[in-house]
Design a protein around this motif. Structure first.
Motif, PDB file in Angstrom:
ATOM      1  N   ASP A  47       0.817  -1.214   0.000  1.00  0.00           N
ATOM      2  CA  ASP A  47       0.000   0.000   0.000  1.00  0.00           C
ATOM      3  C   ASP A  47       0.848   1.259   0.000  1.00  0.00           C
ATOM      4  OD1 ASP A  47      -2.597  -1.340   0.271  1.00  0.00           O
ATOM      5  OD2 ASP A  47      -1.870  -1.903   2.267  1.00  0.00           O
ATOM      6  N   VAL A  48       2.058   1.155   0.536  1.00  0.00           N
ATOM      7  CA  VAL A  48       2.938   2.321   0.657  1.00  0.00           C
ATOM      8  C   VAL A  48       4.373   1.819   0.777  1.00  0.00           C
ATOM      9  CG1 VAL A  48       2.743   2.388   3.180  1.00  0.00           C
ATOM     10  CG2 VAL A  48       3.301   4.490   1.947  1.00  0.00           C
ATOM     11  N   ALA A  49       5.316   2.640   0.310  1.00  0.00           N
ATOM     12  CA  ALA A  49       6.742   2.322   0.446  1.00  0.00           C
ATOM     13  C   ALA A  49       7.400   3.336   1.372  1.00  0.00           C
ATOM     14  CB  ALA A  49       7.430   2.343  -0.920  1.00  0.00           C
ATOM     15  N   ILE A  50       8.310   2.840   2.192  1.00  0.00           N
ATOM     16  CA  ILE A  50       9.129   3.714   3.045  1.00  0.00           C
ATOM     17  C   ILE A  50      10.576   3.490   2.647  1.00  0.00           C
ATOM     18  CG2 ILE A  50       9.815   4.324   5.382  1.00  0.00           C
ATOM     19  CD1 ILE A  50       7.149   3.311   6.392  1.00  0.00           C
ATOM     20  N   PRO A  71       2.490   5.098  -3.227  1.00  0.00           N
ATOM     21  CA  PRO A  71       2.716   6.218  -2.307  1.00  0.00           C
ATOM     22  C   PRO A  71       4.036   6.016  -1.567  1.00  0.00           C
ATOM     23  CG  PRO A  71       0.445   5.467  -2.163  1.00  0.00           C
ATOM     24  CD  PRO A  71       1.173   4.461  -3.017  1.00  0.00           C
ATOM     25  N   THR A  72       4.864   7.059  -1.536  1.00  0.00           N
ATOM     26  CA  THR A  72       6.242   6.890  -1.074  1.00  0.00           C
ATOM     27  C   THR A  72       6.597   7.886   0.025  1.00  0.00           C
ATOM     28  OG1 THR A  72       6.891   6.120  -3.282  1.00  0.00           O
ATOM     29  CG2 THR A  72       8.653   6.825  -1.794  1.00  0.00           C
ATOM     30  N   VAL A  73       7.119   7.330   1.118  1.00  0.00           N
ATOM     31  CA  VAL A  73       7.692   8.117   2.206  1.00  0.00           C
ATOM     32  C   VAL A  73       9.209   7.998   2.075  1.00  0.00           C
ATOM     33  CG1 VAL A  73       8.018   8.262   4.707  1.00  0.00           C
ATOM     34  CG2 VAL A  73       5.744   7.775   3.758  1.00  0.00           C
ATOM     35  N   ALA A  74       9.906   9.120   1.980  1.00  0.00           N
ATOM     36  CA  ALA A  74      11.352   9.110   1.784  1.00  0.00           C
ATOM     37  C   ALA A  74      12.055   9.742   2.980  1.00  0.00           C
ATOM     38  CB  ALA A  74      11.722   9.857   0.504  1.00  0.00           C
ATOM     39  N   GLY A  75      13.020   8.998   3.547  1.00  0.00           N
ATOM     40  CA  GLY A  75      13.773   9.512   4.676  1.00  0.00           C
ATOM     41  C   GLY A  75      15.256   9.605   4.426  1.00  0.00           C
ATOM     42  N   PHE A  97       3.807  11.601  -2.461  1.00  0.00           N
ATOM     43  CA  PHE A  97       5.205  11.645  -2.004  1.00  0.00           C
ATOM     44  C   PHE A  97       5.314  12.498  -0.752  1.00  0.00           C
ATOM     45  CE2 PHE A  97       9.469  13.743  -2.241  1.00  0.00           C
ATOM     46  CZ  PHE A  97      10.230  12.609  -2.008  1.00  0.00           C
ATOM     47  N   LEU A  98       6.049  11.984   0.204  1.00  0.00           N
ATOM     48  CA  LEU A  98       6.354  12.751   1.418  1.00  0.00           C
ATOM     49  C   LEU A  98       7.822  12.567   1.740  1.00  0.00           C
ATOM     50  CD1 LEU A  98       4.289  13.060   4.689  1.00  0.00           C
ATOM     51  CD2 LEU A  98       6.757  12.672   4.792  1.00  0.00           C
ATOM     52  N   VAL A 217       6.253   5.829  10.235  1.00  0.00           N
ATOM     53  CA  VAL A 217       5.031   5.031  10.138  1.00  0.00           C
ATOM     54  C   VAL A 217       3.801   5.938  10.141  1.00  0.00           C
ATOM     55  CG1 VAL A 217       3.622   3.254  11.240  1.00  0.00           C
ATOM     56  CG2 VAL A 217       6.108   2.993  11.154  1.00  0.00           C
ATOM     57  N   LEU A 218       3.806   6.970  10.982  1.00  0.00           N
ATOM     58  CA  LEU A 218       2.700   7.936  10.986  1.00  0.00           C
ATOM     59  C   LEU A 218       2.560   8.596   9.615  1.00  0.00           C
ATOM     60  CD1 LEU A 218       3.179   9.705  14.450  1.00  0.00           C
ATOM     61  CD2 LEU A 218       1.400   8.057  13.830  1.00  0.00           C
ATOM     62  N   ALA A 219       3.705   8.915   8.990  1.00  0.00           N
ATOM     63  CA  ALA A 219       3.682   9.522   7.657  1.00  0.00           C
ATOM     64  C   ALA A 219       3.082   8.558   6.634  1.00  0.00           C
ATOM     65  CB  ALA A 219       5.094   9.928   7.246  1.00  0.00           C
ATOM     66  N   ALA A 220       3.464   7.286   6.731  1.00  0.00           N
ATOM     67  CA  ALA A 220       2.917   6.281   5.806  1.00  0.00           C
ATOM     68  C   ALA A 220       1.410   6.143   5.989  1.00  0.00           C
ATOM     69  CB  ALA A 220       3.617   4.942   6.034  1.00  0.00           C
ATOM     70  N   GLU A 221       0.956   6.137   7.230  1.00  0.00           N
ATOM     71  CA  GLU A 221      -0.476   6.061   7.499  1.00  0.00           C
ATOM     72  C   GLU A 221      -1.204   7.269   6.903  1.00  0.00           C
ATOM     73  OE1 GLU A 221      -0.177   3.734  11.826  1.00  0.00           O
ATOM     74  OE2 GLU A 221      -0.612   5.877  11.740  1.00  0.00           O
ATOM     75  N   PHE A 222      -0.575   8.423   6.993  1.00  0.00           N
ATOM     76  CA  PHE A 222      -1.195   9.672   6.547  1.00  0.00           C
ATOM     77  C   PHE A 222      -1.357   9.714   5.033  1.00  0.00           C
ATOM     78  CE2 PHE A 222      -0.904  14.118   5.160  1.00  0.00           C
ATOM     79  CZ  PHE A 222      -1.908  14.705   5.929  1.00  0.00           C
TER      80      PHE A 222
END
Length: 238
Positions: A47-50, A71-75, A97-98, A217-222
Motif C-alpha cells: 500500500d505504501v513504500a518507506i 505512495p512513497t515516504v522518503a527519509g 510523495f512525502l 510510520v505515521l507519515a505512511a499512514e497519513f
C-alpha cells in the motif's frame, strides 16, 4: 496496511517493529542482497513504500516507486539536488510523495521552535547565528539533512545569511553548520545565537531511533489514501 521497506538497516528494522505494533505488516524488505525483488510486480502488493537507504541509491529508488504508482515516504538524505525533479514526477504521475529530513515528532516541533526563535532574533543584529550537528561516524552525509532544514529555516528570517557552509567562513553572509562525527552519538542538533553579552541556544537530542521510526510510520499512514506532495507538518497538523 502493507508496507514495503526499501532499505532494511537499523532504521528499517526499527520501522518494522513500530509498524507491527500499530497493526500493519511489512510484506517487502529490500536490501543490497535481494535487489531483484525491487520490481513493479512485487511492490504492487504494498500500500505504501518507506525508503531509508543512502544518498547513492535513494533518488533511483524513489523515482521507481513513483513510476510504479506506490505512495512513497522518503527519509534518505544527501540526494536533495533531485528533489524538484521528484516533486515534478509526483505531479506528472498523479502520485503521492512525502519527504522529511527528520521524521521525529520532537524534531518537527523543534523545527517550529527554530523558526519562531529566528523570527525573534532577526531584529537583533548584534547576535551571530551558527549551527552544530553531531552524529555517529557511519553517517555518510554532512551536514545532516536535519541541519540543512534548520539552516534553511534560519535563513528565511535572518536575511543577512545567504548560504550555509560546512566549514568556517570569513564571509558574513555564510551560515556555518559544524558537523561532528563521533561514536557513540545519539544525534544532536543545536542553534546558537552569540553576542558579546550572552548566548541563546536551543538543542534537540535524540535518545534512540524509535522516534524517527514512529514518525515514518505515521507519515505512511497519513499518505496511504492521499494524492499529492506532503511534509511532516501536514502529518502533525503544524
Amino acid at each position: 496496511m502493507k508496507i514495503a521497506l526499501i532499505g532494511y538497516g537499523k532504521m528499517g528494522k526499527a520501522i518494522e517493529e513500530i509498524a507491527i505494533e500499530r497493526g500493519h505488516s511489512v510484506n517487502l524488505k529490500i536490501t543490497s542482497a535481494n535487489l531483484e525483488d525491487f520490481n513493479e510486480n512485487k511492490i504492487q502488493e504494498s500500500d505504501v513504500a518507506i525508503e531509508f537507504t543512502n544518498p547513492e541509491v535513494a533518488y533511483g529508488n524513489i523515482k521507481n516507486c513513483l513510476n510504479w504508482h506506490i505512495p512513497t515516504v522518503a527519509g534518505s538524505t544527501g540526494w536533495l539536488e533531485h528533489k524538484a525533479e521528484i516533486e515534478q514526477l509526483t505531479k506528472d504521475t498523479e502520485g503521492t510523495f512525502l519527504y522529511a529530513s527528520n521524521f521525529s515528532i520532537g524534531v518537527n516541533l523543534f523545527f517550529e521552535l527554530n523558526k519562531y526563535l529566528a523570527k525573534l532574533m532577526a531584529l537583533h543584529k548584534e547576535y551571530e547565528v551558527s549551527l552544530e550537528e553531531i552524529h555517529h561516524t557511519a553517517k555518510k552525509d554532512a551536514p545532516s539533512g536535519t541541519a540543512i532544514t534548520l539552516g534553511e529555516q534560519v535563513m528565511q528570517f535572518i536575511s543577512e545569511k545567504k548560504h550555509w557552509v560546512n566549514e568556517p567562513s570569513a564571509n558574513d553572509s555564510d551560515l556555518f553548520i559544524k558537523s561532528i562525527r563521533q561514536d557513540p552519538a545519539p544525534g544532536t542538533h543545536s542553534i546558537t545565537y552569540h553576542s558579546e553579552i550572552d548566548d541563546i541556544e536551543i538543542i534537540h537530542t535524540a535518545h534512540s531511533r524509535k522516534g524517527f521510526a514512529l514518525g515514518a510510520v505515521l507519515a505512511a499512514e497519513f499518505i496511504a489514501q492521499k494524492k499529492g506532495i506532503f511534509q511532516m507538518s501536514d502529518v502533525l497538523g503544524l
